[in-house]
Design an enzyme around this catalytic site. Structure first.
Site, PDB file in Angstrom:
ATOM      1  CB  ILE A  34      -0.924   0.044   1.234  1.00 38.04           C
ATOM      2  CG1 ILE A  34      -1.676  -1.277   1.413  1.00 38.04           C
ATOM      3  CG2 ILE A  34      -1.915   1.210   1.115  1.00 38.04           C
ATOM      4  CD1 ILE A  34      -2.489  -1.345   2.693  1.00 38.04           C
ATOM      5  CB  THR A  35       1.671   3.875  -2.414  1.00 36.48           C
ATOM      6  OG1 THR A  35       0.403   4.309  -2.938  1.00 36.48           O
ATOM      7  CG2 THR A  35       2.261   2.818  -3.329  1.00 36.48           C
ATOM      8  N   GLY A  36       1.589   5.204   0.552  1.00 36.37           N
ATOM      9  CA  GLY A  36       1.027   6.265   1.385  1.00 36.37           C
ATOM     10  C   GLY A  36       0.196   5.734   2.526  1.00 36.37           C
ATOM     11  CB  ALA A  37       0.038   2.509   4.035  1.00 34.82           C
ATOM     12  CG  ASN A  38       2.671   7.847   6.491  1.00 34.71           C
ATOM     13  OD1 ASN A  38       2.770   7.791   5.267  1.00 34.71           O
ATOM     14  ND2 ASN A  38       2.622   9.000   7.141  1.00 34.71           N
TER      15      ASN A  38
ATOM     16  N   GLY B 272      -4.242   8.528   6.981  1.00 34.89           N
ATOM     17  CA  GLY B 272      -5.467   8.571   6.188  1.00 34.89           C
ATOM     18  C   GLY B 272      -6.041   7.216   5.839  1.00 34.89           C
TER      19      GLY B 272
ATOM     20  CE1 TYR C 252      -6.182  14.792  -5.301  1.00 41.09           C
ATOM     21  CE2 TYR C 252      -8.457  15.200  -5.945  1.00 41.09           C
ATOM     22  CZ  TYR C 252      -7.526  14.488  -5.218  1.00 41.09           C
ATOM     23  OH  TYR C 252      -7.940  13.454  -4.415  1.00 41.09           O
TER      24      TYR C 252
END
Length: 327
Positions: free
Chosen positions: A46-50, A52, A207
């Site tokens: 999972i990317t960006g899983a630290n 949200g 975005y």
């Protein structure tokens, strides 16, 4: 009580009532998550899983017994996230690797380490994203929103595709946004850099464009992977209380609105978890999901010629080698 005070109190009560009703309406529309799949023996990235919805997704999949690898830019935050996930899930098979999506070199180093140490990947969730970062370029010379939200995930998926083929009914899940509806994109402005970018509308357009690219990426990738056993889907998580737009002007106003009307990260992660765990998805690929249900593609995502042009341009921008391409 004078008339002014009466009308003021009445106005405030009316606003509070409307807010409560709308809040209840949005909450009641959120579908409960009803999947009980065990993931013991599965490997998840999972990317960006630290933080949200990525963090919440990692917790859920770890609770199901999966080996979970977090791809994170900030090592300190990644360590803290891994520590908390292990503590909450009692699953010791949770780790992180440094992944800075602003750098193709970092993406390649991350993929190299995964390919060296993992036999297979069963679930890849391209979750990380930024919004409102404005008119900035990465070290690779690309518009930052486009590279972080889309190009680096495009590259990462290509580099990990052989390990995904080794998995059992592997899944690629791309986190997009309903903002893709409002994209205004063509190949010429795909990687645009403008000195006169509007501080709000311009950033939202960048975005939206990056999120539309993710949808086209999903559609074409699903076609290319037919017969491999890999399913690829894309989702809109809903409007979620995260810090993705923390750098946009009027942040305080945005935070107030999000606290009242947006989903919590736990609610926002449900569709990602659904796509990662539901048996219904075993043979569904190349589709768009919202609120744990398949929906029609936005009108902006129905131009096959544009999709092919974006794919070809993306291969160029990430400097794919011939043997890295998916045919």
């Amino acid at each position: 009580m004078n008339c002014f005070m009466f009308y003021t109190i009445s106005f405030i009560i009316t606003i509070i009532f409307i807010t409560v009703v709308l809040k209840l309406y949005f909450k009641l529309r959120i579908k409960p998550l009803k999947t009980y799949t065990c993931l013991i023996g599965k490997t998840v990235i999972i990317t960006g899983a630290n933080t949200g919805i990525g963090y919440v997704t990692a917790i859920d999949l770890a609770q199901r017994g999966a080996k979970v690898i977090l791809g994170c830019r900030n090592e300190e935050k990644a360590q803290e996230a891994v520590k908390n996930i292990i503590k909450q899930t009692k699953n010791e098979n949770v780790s992180y690797k440094i992944l800075d999506l602003k750098s193709f070199q970092s993406v390649r180093e991350f993929a190299k380490e995964i390919n060296k140490n993992e036999d297979k990947i069963d679930i890849l969730i391209n979750n990380a994203g930024v919004g409102g970062v404005g008119n900035k370029l990465t070290e690779d010379g690309n518009q930052m929103t486009l590279q972080v939200n889309y190009l680096s995930h495009f590259l990462l998926t290509h580099l990990l595709i052989d390990k995904l083929k080794n998995g059992d009914k592997s899944r690629i899940i791309n986190v997009s946004s309903v903002m893709a509806r409002y994209a205004n994109i063509n190949v010429k402005n795909l990687n645009e850099y403008s000195a006169n970018l509007h501080p709000v509308l311009g950033r939202l357009r960048l975005y939206a464009n990056s999120k539309l690219c993710q949808i086209y990426f999903t559609i074409i990738l699903a076609e290319k992977l037919k017969g491999t056993g890999i399913c690829v889907n894309v989702l809109h998580p809903g409007s979620v209380q995260t810090n993705i737009f923390r750098k946009i002007p009027y942040e305080i106003f945005v935070n107030i609105i999000s606290r009242i009307f947006f989903k919590t990260p736990e609610e926002g992660a449900r569709t990602s978890i659904f796509l990662a765990t539901s048996k219904l998805i075993d043979y569904i690929s190349g589709k768009l999901f919202d609120n744990c249900s398949q929906i029609e593609f936005y009108k902006s995502a129905r131009d096959k010629i544009l999709g092919a042009e974006i794919w070809n341009k993306s291969e160029e921008l990430v400097s794919l080698e011939q043997d890295e391409k998916i045919f």
